[in-house]
Design a protein around this motif. Structure first.
Motif, PDB file in Angstrom:
ATOM      1  N   LEU A   1       5.516  18.182  -4.755  1.00 12.69           N
ATOM      2  CA  LEU A   1       5.147  17.026  -4.459  1.00 12.69           C
ATOM      3  C   LEU A   1       3.305  17.193  -4.941  1.00 12.69           C
ATOM      4  O   LEU A   1       2.985  16.541  -4.631  1.00 12.69           O
ATOM      5  CB  LEU A   1       4.846  18.255  -2.550  1.00 12.69           C
ATOM      6  N   LEU A   2       2.873  18.134  -4.988  1.00  9.57           N
ATOM      7  CA  LEU A   2       1.337  18.501  -5.323  1.00  9.57           C
ATOM      8  C   LEU A   2       1.874  17.300  -7.336  1.00  9.57           C
ATOM      9  O   LEU A   2       0.991  17.093  -7.630  1.00  9.57           O
ATOM     10  CB  LEU A   2       0.892  19.114  -5.873  1.00  9.57           C
ATOM     11  N   ASP A   3       2.431  17.416  -7.568  1.00  4.86           N
ATOM     12  CA  ASP A   3       3.250  16.430  -8.574  1.00  4.86           C
ATOM     13  C   ASP A   3       2.875  14.769  -8.206  1.00  4.86           C
ATOM     14  O   ASP A   3       2.725  14.094  -9.352  1.00  4.86           O
ATOM     15  CB  ASP A   3       3.986  17.250  -9.584  1.00  4.86           C
ATOM     16  N   ALA A   4       3.227  15.088  -7.680  1.00  2.24           N
ATOM     17  CA  ALA A   4       4.194  13.437  -6.911  1.00  2.24           C
ATOM     18  C   ALA A   4       2.903  12.762  -6.296  1.00  2.24           C
ATOM     19  O   ALA A   4       2.217  11.658  -6.491  1.00  2.24           O
ATOM     20  CB  ALA A   4       4.698  13.414  -6.014  1.00  2.24           C
ATOM     21  N   LEU A   5       1.945  13.150  -5.969  1.00  4.45           N
ATOM     22  CA  LEU A   5       0.566  13.111  -5.000  1.00  4.45           C
ATOM     23  C   LEU A   5      -0.238  12.737  -7.000  1.00  4.45           C
ATOM     24  O   LEU A   5      -1.303  11.643  -6.645  1.00  4.45           O
ATOM     25  CB  LEU A   5      -0.222  14.235  -4.945  1.00  4.45           C
ATOM     26  N   ALA A   6      -0.440  13.449  -7.290  1.00  3.13           N
ATOM     27  CA  ALA A   6      -1.181  13.165  -8.672  1.00  3.13           C
ATOM     28  C   ALA A   6      -0.503  12.183  -9.595  1.00  3.13           C
ATOM     29  O   ALA A   6      -1.301  11.372 -10.472  1.00  3.13           O
ATOM     30  CB  ALA A   6      -1.206  14.847  -9.821  1.00  3.13           C
TER      31      ALA A   6
ATOM     32  N   GLU B   1       0.675  -1.276  -0.133  1.00  5.07           N
ATOM     33  CA  GLU B   1       0.033  -0.036   0.389  1.00  5.07           C
ATOM     34  C   GLU B   1       0.981   1.260   0.129  1.00  5.07           C
ATOM     35  O   GLU B   1       0.533   2.289  -0.095  1.00  5.07           O
ATOM     36  CB  GLU B   1      -1.039   0.389   1.170  1.00  5.07           C
ATOM     37  N   VAL B   2       2.323   0.907  -0.280  1.00  9.01           N
ATOM     38  CA  VAL B   2       3.064   2.271  -0.265  1.00  9.01           C
ATOM     39  C   VAL B   2       3.822   2.255  -1.458  1.00  9.01           C
ATOM     40  O   VAL B   2       4.234   1.791  -1.685  1.00  9.01           O
ATOM     41  CB  VAL B   2       4.153   2.401   0.866  1.00  9.01           C
ATOM     42  N   LEU B   3       3.947   3.351  -1.414  1.00 12.45           N
ATOM     43  CA  LEU B   3       4.545   4.701  -2.775  1.00 12.45           C
ATOM     44  C   LEU B   3       5.528   5.243  -2.620  1.00 12.45           C
ATOM     45  O   LEU B   3       5.462   5.726  -1.609  1.00 12.45           O
ATOM     46  CB  LEU B   3       3.373   5.098  -4.194  1.00 12.45           C
ATOM     47  N   MET B   4       6.386   5.378  -2.711  1.00 14.35           N
ATOM     48  CA  MET B   4       7.596   6.038  -2.598  1.00 14.35           C
ATOM     49  C   MET B   4       8.154   7.015  -3.990  1.00 14.35           C
ATOM     50  O   MET B   4       8.305   7.001  -5.269  1.00 14.35           O
ATOM     51  CB  MET B   4       9.087   5.217  -1.990  1.00 14.35           C
TER      52      MET B   4
ATOM     53  N   THR C   1       0.838   9.774  -8.539  1.00 20.05           N
ATOM     54  CA  THR C   1       0.936   8.300  -7.933  1.00 20.05           C
ATOM     55  C   THR C   1      -0.876   8.122  -7.194  1.00 20.05           C
ATOM     56  O   THR C   1      -1.013   6.943  -6.688  1.00 20.05           O
ATOM     57  CB  THR C   1       1.634   8.079  -6.669  1.00 20.05           C
ATOM     58  N   GLY C   2      -1.952   9.354  -7.335  1.00 17.06           N
ATOM     59  CA  GLY C   2      -2.617   9.143  -7.176  1.00 17.06           C
ATOM     60  C   GLY C   2      -3.100   8.821  -5.585  1.00 17.06           C
ATOM     61  O   GLY C   2      -4.148   8.838  -5.394  1.00 17.06           O
TER      62      GLY C   2
END
Length: 233
Positions: free
Chosen positions: A160-165, A115-118, A167-168
């Motif tokens: 960080l906003l792009d990382a969230l986008a 359940e963890v992405l990095m 990975t979902g």
């Protein structure tokens, strides 16, 4: 006690690179000294150079020497890049910059959690990050890579906003792990939990003042900080 709904949701851990995963200060300081010298300017102190690690190069140089014109900043930045490439060839570059003790083991533990992405959010350019990941065989750990090439400098939250986008993941289920106040401020601006490490380039007092939610003193403390951040305890 965390609810099973929260526990089962996708989680994201984003890491800074320099000063957090790898100790690259010798290369950074040497390249900065050479960059200023090649541009005919006095080099900043080692402490001053380490204080700006994590910022994009133009912002870092302007902060180190606030009296420079834009053209002079551009010249130092270009000289720094040339010096870094030369030093990489002469010294082995990122391969000669060691991983901090416990870093690989901590990443391996996280990688075993489905359940963890990095990800990585770094002031490096993609070229430099790619060298670092290849040198230490780290690329397989990360699902999102955010660099200074296409984003505003930290502490702007764009990386960080792009990382969230990509990975979902939701911000409330994401953490930023870094060693500078810029990482802490960036995390808070993105609505993420800020986890500070004390083995890098900014002192603990500065990290706490910047809003760190958790402070760890070794990679062996990361799991407990993540459990608190993700409501697992």
């Amino acid at each position: 006690m965390a609810t099973s709904l929260r526990a089962d949701r996708l989680k994201l851990a984003v890491f800074d690179m320099d000063g957090t995963i790898i100790d690259s200060q010798r290369m950074i300081v040497a390249a900065m000294n050479d960059g200023f010298a090649d541009a005919g300017l006095p080099a900043p102190s080692t402490a001053a150079t380490l204080s700006i690690v994590g910022l994009s190069l133009p912002v870092a140089v302007a902060r180190l020497a606030p009296g420079l014109t834009e053209a002079e900043v551009d010249r130092v930045v270009e000289r720094y890049k040339q010096a870094f490439i030369r030093l990489r060839k002469e010294t082995g570059g990122e391969a000669a910059s060691p991983l901090y003790p416990g870093a690989r083991a901590a990443l391996e533990r996280l990688a075993r959690r489905d359940e963890v992405l990095m990800g990585v959010a770094t002031g490096k350019a993609m070229r430099g990050l790619s060298h670092a990941l290849a040198a230490h065989e780290l690329a397989s750990f990360f699902q999102t890579l955010q660099t200074a090439d296409g984003h505003p400098s930290k502490p702007h939250p764009a990386m960080l906003l792009d990382a969230l986008a990509e990975t979902g993941a939701e911000a409330e289920d994401a953490v930023m792990v870094g060693d500078t106040e810029f990482d802490m401020e960036m995390a808070r601006a993105a609505g993420m939990t800020a986890i500070a490490v004390t083995w890098g380039y900014h002192p603990e007092t500065r990290l706490r003042a910047a809003g760190a939610h958790h402070v760890i003193h070794g990679w062996d403390e990361l799991d407990a900080a993540l459990a608190l951040s993700w409501g697992e305890v």
